[in-house]
Design an enzyme around this catalytic site. Structure first.
Site, PDB file in Angstrom:
ATOM      1  NE  ARG A   1     -70.139  78.386   8.011  1.00 49.71           N
ATOM      2  CZ  ARG A   1     -69.983  80.269   7.915  1.00 49.71           C
ATOM      3  NH1 ARG A   1     -70.429  81.171   7.987  1.00 49.71           N
ATOM      4  NH2 ARG A   1     -68.680  80.326   7.464  1.00 49.71           N
TER       5      ARG A   1
ATOM      6  CD  GLU B   1     -63.778  81.672  12.778  1.00 49.15           C
ATOM      7  OE1 GLU B   1     -63.386  81.035  11.807  1.00 49.15           O
ATOM      8  OE2 GLU B   1     -64.911  82.950  12.341  1.00 49.15           O
TER       9      GLU B   1
ATOM     10  NE  ARG C   1     -69.210  79.368  12.414  1.00 44.16           N
ATOM     11  CZ  ARG C   1     -68.533  79.556  11.315  1.00 44.16           C
ATOM     12  NH1 ARG C   1     -67.878  78.690  10.888  1.00 44.16           N
ATOM     13  NH2 ARG C   1     -67.364  80.287  11.797  1.00 44.16           N
TER      14      ARG C   1
ATOM     15  CB  CYS D   1     -64.328  85.778  11.774  1.00 44.16           C
ATOM     16  SG  CYS D   1     -63.766  86.487   9.985  1.00 44.16           S
TER      17      CYS D   1
ATOM     18  CB  THR E   1     -65.211  86.852   6.179  1.00 43.95           C
ATOM     19  OG1 THR E   1     -65.340  85.762   7.578  1.00 43.95           O
ATOM     20  CG2 THR E   1     -64.107  87.692   6.871  1.00 43.95           C
TER      21      THR E   1
ATOM     22  NE  ARG F   1     -67.882  77.696   4.848  1.00 44.81           N
ATOM     23  CZ  ARG F   1     -67.669  77.110   3.783  1.00 44.81           C
ATOM     24  NH1 ARG F   1     -67.334  77.183   2.549  1.00 44.81           N
ATOM     25  NH2 ARG F   1     -67.260  75.986   4.008  1.00 44.81           N
TER      26      ARG F   1
ATOM     27  NE  ARG G   1     -63.925  79.070   2.571  1.00 49.07           N
ATOM     28  CZ  ARG G   1     -64.904  79.009   4.130  1.00 49.07           C
ATOM     29  NH1 ARG G   1     -64.587  78.525   4.986  1.00 49.07           N
ATOM     30  NH2 ARG G   1     -65.066  80.616   4.506  1.00 49.07           N
TER      31      ARG G   1
ATOM     32  CD  GLU H   1     -61.338  79.627   6.731  1.00 48.98           C
ATOM     33  OE1 GLU H   1     -61.780  79.962   7.605  1.00 48.98           O
ATOM     34  OE2 GLU H   1     -61.067  81.426   6.520  1.00 48.98           O
TER      35      GLU H   1
HETATM   36  P1  ADP Z   1     -67.100  76.771   7.896  1.00 52.99           P
HETATM   37  O1  ADP Z   1     -68.255  76.343   6.232  1.00 52.99           O
HETATM   38  O2  ADP Z   1     -68.002  76.446   9.014  1.00 52.99           O
HETATM   39  O3  ADP Z   1     -66.577  77.825   7.123  1.00 52.99           O
HETATM   40  P2  ADP Z   1     -64.418  74.905   7.298  1.00 52.99           P
HETATM   41  O4  ADP Z   1     -64.803  75.737   5.534  1.00 52.99           O
HETATM   42  O5  ADP Z   1     -63.662  74.535   7.857  1.00 52.99           O
HETATM   43  O6  ADP Z   1     -66.130  76.350   7.624  1.00 52.99           O
HETATM   44  O7  ADP Z   1     -65.519  73.596   6.663  1.00 52.99           O
HETATM   45  C1  ADP Z   1     -65.549  73.009   7.875  1.00 52.99           C
HETATM   46  C2  ADP Z   1     -65.889  71.535   7.496  1.00 52.99           C
HETATM   47  O8  ADP Z   1     -67.135  71.019   6.653  1.00 52.99           O
HETATM   48  C3  ADP Z   1     -65.030  70.702   6.305  1.00 52.99           C
HETATM   49  O9  ADP Z   1     -65.014  69.644   6.365  1.00 52.99           O
HETATM   50  C4  ADP Z   1     -65.636  70.674   4.490  1.00 52.99           C
HETATM   51  O10 ADP Z   1     -64.479  69.976   3.807  1.00 52.99           O
HETATM   52  C5  ADP Z   1     -67.261  70.979   5.491  1.00 52.99           C
HETATM   53  N1  ADP Z   1     -67.903  70.999   4.379  1.00 52.99           N
HETATM   54  C6  ADP Z   1     -67.608  71.769   4.101  1.00 52.99           C
HETATM   55  N2  ADP Z   1     -68.617  72.542   2.441  1.00 52.99           N
HETATM   56  C7  ADP Z   1     -68.889  70.586   2.195  1.00 52.99           C
HETATM   57  C8  ADP Z   1     -70.373  70.504   1.344  1.00 52.99           C
HETATM   58  N3  ADP Z   1     -70.801  70.758   0.909  1.00 52.99           N
HETATM   59  N4  ADP Z   1     -69.453  68.909   1.282  1.00 52.99           N
HETATM   60  C9  ADP Z   1     -69.296  68.062   2.737  1.00 52.99           C
HETATM   61  N5  ADP Z   1     -68.324  69.107   3.629  1.00 52.99           N
HETATM   62  C10 ADP Z   1     -68.020  69.737   3.286  1.00 52.99           C
HETATM   63  N1  ARG Z   2     -58.676  85.318   9.810  1.00 50.16           N
HETATM   64  C1  ARG Z   2     -58.745  84.852   8.468  1.00 50.16           C
HETATM   65  C2  ARG Z   2     -57.782  85.006   7.976  1.00 50.16           C
HETATM   66  O1  ARG Z   2     -57.623  86.521   7.581  1.00 50.16           O
HETATM   67  C3  ARG Z   2     -59.501  83.934   8.117  1.00 50.16           C
HETATM   68  C4  ARG Z   2     -60.273  84.939   7.778  1.00 50.16           C
HETATM   69  C5  ARG Z   2     -62.119  83.841   7.377  1.00 50.16           C
HETATM   70  N2  ARG Z   2     -61.816  82.306   7.925  1.00 50.16           N
HETATM   71  C6  ARG Z   2     -62.884  82.211   8.701  1.00 50.16           C
HETATM   72  N3  ARG Z   2     -63.248  80.876   9.343  1.00 50.16           N
HETATM   73  N4  ARG Z   2     -63.198  83.262   9.851  1.00 50.16           N
HETATM   74  O2  ARG Z   2     -57.176  84.860   6.595  1.00 50.16           O
END
Ligand code: ADP
Ligand code: ARG
Length: 392
Positions: A156, A255, A259, A301, A303, A310, A345, A350
């Site tokens: 993403r 966020e 995305r 953010c 990060t 990611r 994660r 997250e």
């Molecule tokens: P982001 O990746 O946008 O930072 P999250 O960590 O919250 O946000 O993940 C968003 C969604 O994507 C969650 O439901 C997570 O389980 C899903 N996800 C992340 N990586 C994978 C993957 N490799 N396969 C399937 N689902 C995924």
């Molecule tokens: N603000 C949160 C922390 O400091 C998340 C930081 C990174 N993640 C995000 N979705 N931007 O733990």
């Protein structure tokens, strides 16, 4: 001929930027309070008294920097409080700071630059020009051709619309305007990217629950993001687009303004990445994304700056997760992730837990390297994780 083409492209880009800026102005209503702002001196008092807080905000916002920044404002009125409220009200944050608006990365650079350097492991806040690699010759391959460990793969990126503010300052009408222009652009996609947009305002609850459970859709339960103004006016202007096979998706106004996501079952990183790059190419002809040499693609953010990329796998690593680290109270999985700049994660994203030894593991650094380098960092790290799991 080529020169004329470039000139034409430049004129189109300038026109797009100016149209988006005008739209942002037109939809900027007087402040509609939703997000309860806490006075910056109260926030600072809480943060400075917290002796066990381990966030990057706590580490880098010294008294001297706080004094220098506490009365500064960006041209649309963003202040230090908007940036740090989340980290001060959630002392268990890992990072603890967001940018109040795109200009905040300059106005509050004294603290944000330190956080950015620390998180992305760079000496200087600077980002190279985008480089996705040569799609005709790139062969990332399948990381798990025998389907032994990788459940699914996802890449993403985040994007912000030029001219529009971040959540603390975005009005309801600005959110709706961003939604409308994005959906218009998405509706021009063809072939495997062709799909449909579903607004969160009208989606039925059962469907929403299923999309979340299947890892496609976001939700509004992140207390860190909530305290940063991320859920203001929820669910206005939010929604999800997906292609017919649900392998290309777009989140609107989660966020970030945008995305873009490519995902599928199994470990075929090459196919997932190429699909995303193709979509980005098409959409950047229709939308103008905020970008500069310091931050790369500008996101809410720190990060997520730079490539904003990611790349993750859902991977079964029960043995590594259970094996103790040689360095203190951690697991072997955490050791290997730290060594290869990976981030583990939980299975639902997250701030969630693993289920049945399946983890979401992705590249951690996004700024200061190219898109292709970020993907290669993930690929090499995941191959090491797989090797280590097999060796146990
Ligand atoms: P982001 O990746 O946008 O930072 P999250 O960590 O919250 O946000 O993940 C968003 C969604 O994507 C969650 O439901 C997570 O389980 C899903 N996800 C992340 N990586 C994978 C993957 N490799 N396969 C399937 N689902 C995924
Ligand atoms: N603000 C949160 C922390 O400091 C998340 C930081 C990174 N993640 C995000 N979705 N931007 O733990």
């Amino acid at each position: 001929m080529y020169r004329r083409y470039l000139d034409q492209l430049n004129t189109q880009t300038t026109q797009l930027i100016s149209e988006q800026q005008q739209l942002a102005q037109k939809t900027k209503m007087s402040a509609e309070p939703e997000y309860k702002k806490i006075p910056v001196d109260e926030l600072w008092a809480k943060l400075s008294a917290a002796s066990d807080c381990k966030s990057l905000l706590k580490k880098h916002l010294t008294l001297e920097r706080y004094e220098a920044l506490k009365d500064k404002k960006t041209s649309i009125g963003g202040d230090l409080g908007d940036c740090i409220q989340s980290g001060c009200m959630n002392l268990d944050s890992g990072v603890g700071i967001y940018a109040c608006d795109p200009e905040g990365y300059d106005t509050f650079a004294l603290v944000l630059d330190e956080v950015i350097k620390d998180y992305h492991k760079v000496d200087k806040v600077w980002h190279p020009a985008p480089c996705f690699g040569d799609m005709d010759n790139l062969d990332l391959g399948d990381l798990d051709p025998n389907n032994e460990m990788i459940v699914s793969t996802r890449v993403r990126v985040g994007r912000s619309h030029t001219g529009f503010p971040f959540p603390p300052a975005a009005s309801k009408d600005q959110r709706k305007a961003m939604e409308k222009m994005t959906v218009e652009a998405l509706n021009t996609l063809e072939g495997e990217l062709k799909g449909k947009y579903f607004s969160l305002e009208t989606m039925n609850k059962e469907e929403e629950k299923q999309l979340i459970a299947d890892h496609f859709l976001f939700k509004n339960d992140d207390r860190f993001l909530r305290e940063a103004g991320g859920y203001n006016f929820w669910p206005v202007g939010r929604g999800i687009y997906f292609s017919e096979d649900k392998k290309f998706l777009t989140w609107i106004n989660e966020e970030d303004h945008l995305r873009f996501i490519s995902m599928q079952m199994g470990g075929d990183l090459g196919a997932v990445y190429k699909r995303l790059v193709k979509a980005l190419g098409k959409l950047s002809e229709k939308l103008k994304f905020a970008h500069n040499d310091k931050c790369g693609y500008v996101t809410f953010c720190p990060t997520n700056l730079g490539t904003t990329c990611r790349a993750s796998v859902h991977i079964k690593v029960p043995k590594l997760a259970a094996a103790p680290s040689t360095k203190g109270n951690k697991s072997k999985l955490e050791d290997i992730c730290a060594e290869y700049n990976l981030q583990p994660r939980g299975i639902h994203g997250e701030h969630t837990e693993s289920v049945g030894g399946v983890y979401d593991i992705s590249n951690k650094r996004r700024l200061g390297l190219s898109e292709l380098d970020a993907i290669m960092e993930m690929k090499n790290g995941i191959l090491e994780v797989m090797k280590a799991e097999k060796a146990l």
